[in-house]
Scaffold this active site. Structure first.
Site, PDB file in Angstrom:
ATOM      1  N   ASP A 167      13.108  17.579  12.754  1.00 13.60           N
ATOM      2  CA  ASP A 167      13.807  17.391  11.376  1.00 13.60           C
ATOM      3  C   ASP A 167      14.665  18.193  10.810  1.00 13.60           C
ATOM      4  O   ASP A 167      14.348  19.510  10.916  1.00 13.60           O
ATOM      5  CB  ASP A 167      12.555  17.015  10.670  1.00 13.60           C
ATOM      6  N   ASN A 175      22.711  17.152   1.072  1.00 14.95           N
ATOM      7  CA  ASN A 175      23.620  15.710   0.590  1.00 14.95           C
ATOM      8  C   ASN A 175      23.758  15.899  -1.112  1.00 14.95           C
ATOM      9  O   ASN A 175      24.711  15.694  -1.493  1.00 14.95           O
ATOM     10  CB  ASN A 175      22.596  14.548   0.552  1.00 14.95           C
ATOM     11  N   HIS A 180      27.017  12.854   0.615  1.00 14.87           N
ATOM     12  CA  HIS A 180      26.531  12.131   1.921  1.00 14.87           C
ATOM     13  C   HIS A 180      27.469  12.253   2.807  1.00 14.87           C
ATOM     14  O   HIS A 180      27.145  12.254   4.174  1.00 14.87           O
ATOM     15  CB  HIS A 180      26.174  10.914   1.472  1.00 14.87           C
ATOM     16  N   ASP A 184      26.335  13.292   6.744  1.00 13.56           N
ATOM     17  CA  ASP A 184      26.577  12.484   7.938  1.00 13.56           C
ATOM     18  C   ASP A 184      27.361  13.137   9.045  1.00 13.56           C
ATOM     19  O   ASP A 184      26.943  13.211  10.312  1.00 13.56           O
ATOM     20  CB  ASP A 184      27.735  11.447   7.480  1.00 13.56           C
ATOM     21  N   GLU A 210      17.085  12.107   8.667  1.00 12.38           N
ATOM     22  CA  GLU A 210      17.466  13.511   9.383  1.00 12.38           C
ATOM     23  C   GLU A 210      16.407  13.723  10.379  1.00 12.38           C
ATOM     24  O   GLU A 210      16.277  14.772  10.754  1.00 12.38           O
ATOM     25  CB  GLU A 210      17.816  14.373   8.332  1.00 12.38           C
TER      26      GLU A 210
END
Length: 317
Positions: A167, A175, A180, A184, A210
């Site tokens: 993770d 973010n 975002h 990404d 994630e």
């Protein structure tokens, strides 16, 4: 009127029938051709000849409906579709036979193309259903499929394998602070680092926002610990560069080895528990096996395989 055409399976059942075949011969999909002719033994022998011949086989058929014609049967085999039967093309005796041969070959070619096109489309849709569109690696559904496959291989051949759940640390903060789009890009960056680091036989998947998962075939816990630890080191060594800035990030990981009593679900649960423990004890570390960190280990940051702080660090070149 169009030429009556039937597609039969290995058992003589009608798989496809055009309107002409249904109206003139009275044959519908799912019916046996042998139930529609005056001599069932004759049609059985004819179908056997069609399946063993490389060229169209002519026969005169008289159906119970009263329709009588010359027919040509041709074996149709399309790899990967399960279709391996005979195509029967029926037509009026007064029609030119040579032209019917040409029409038969054209119909067979067209049918082959349609079946192959359908097979390719189905394969493409299946691949899309198993792939994460952002990173290009397998999604959760693909991971579940690969985990079941590797679990069954492990049981059959009695070999080790491990899974790891990873993770990205403080991803929501990434973010919130940078948008975002950058988030990404970091997900794609991490997926690429995994692909570069792992063997071709290993599987990397994005199983959540994630969260990623690794399947490490024929790898015991000690070997897998080295692999995942090096991957966490790789993150520190290769930060992402975008828009003239350097973005460093870390990840937490949980690792579990398949036991004899395990199911895929219990193996996943153990890896997930270790991931949760890695997040709770400071992040940027790996926890493997069943070790529970002591309070002193947590305090000194030595629980599992520790890495640098999970807070994102952004700076100019």
């Amino acid at each position: 009127m169009p030429q009556p055409i039937l597609l039969l399976d290995d058992f003589g059942r009608v798989v496809l029938a055009n309107k002409a075949a249904k109206s003139l011969a009275g044959i519908s999909v799912g019916e046996q051709l042998s139930d529609k002719v005056t001599d069932a033994a004759e049609i059985a022998e004819y179908l056997a000849m069609c399946r063993s011949s490389t060229t169209p086989v002519p026969v005169r058929l008289k159906l119970l409906s009263g329709y009588e014609s010359v027919a040509f049967g041709h074996r149709l085999s399309v790899p990967g579709t399960g279709i391996d039967g005979a195509v029967l093309v029926r037509f009026d005796e007064n029609m030119n036979l040579s032209s019917k041969f040409a029409a038969l070959n054209a119909d067979i070619s067209s049918l082959n193309n349609k079946i192959l096109h359908f097979g390719l489309e189905r394969t493409e849709l299946e691949n899309l259903a198993l792939t994460d569109p952002l990173t290009g690696i397998a999604n959760r559904r693909g991971f579940d499929q690969e985990l079941d496959k590797e679990y069954n291989r492990s049981v059959r051949y009695d070999h080790d394998f491990c899974i790891s759940l990873i993770d990205l640390d403080h991803f929501k903060s990434i973010n919130d602070a940078h948008g975002h789009q950058l988030g990404d890009e970091i997900l794609v960056h991490f997926a690429q680092r995994c692909l570069e680091h792992l063997r071709q036989t290993d599987v990397v998947c994005r199983v959540g926002g994630e969260e990623f998962a690794l399947i490490l075939p024929e790898t015991n816990l000690e070997q897998a610990t080295i692999v995942v630890s090096r991957m966490l080191d790789l993150l520190n060594a290769t930060p992402m560069f975008a828009r003239g800035k350097r973005y460093a990030y870390t990840a937490s990981a949980g690792l579990a080895e398949k036991r004899s009593e395990d199911t895929p679900a219990s193996l996943f649960e153990r890896a997930d528990r270790n991931l949760y423990l890695a997040k709770e004890t400071g992040r940027a570390r790996l926890i493997a096996g069943d070790a529970v960190p002591t309070a002193a280990a947590i305090e000194t940051g030595k629980s599992g395989e520790c890495r640098k702080s999970g807070r994102i660090d952004s700076q100019h070149f």
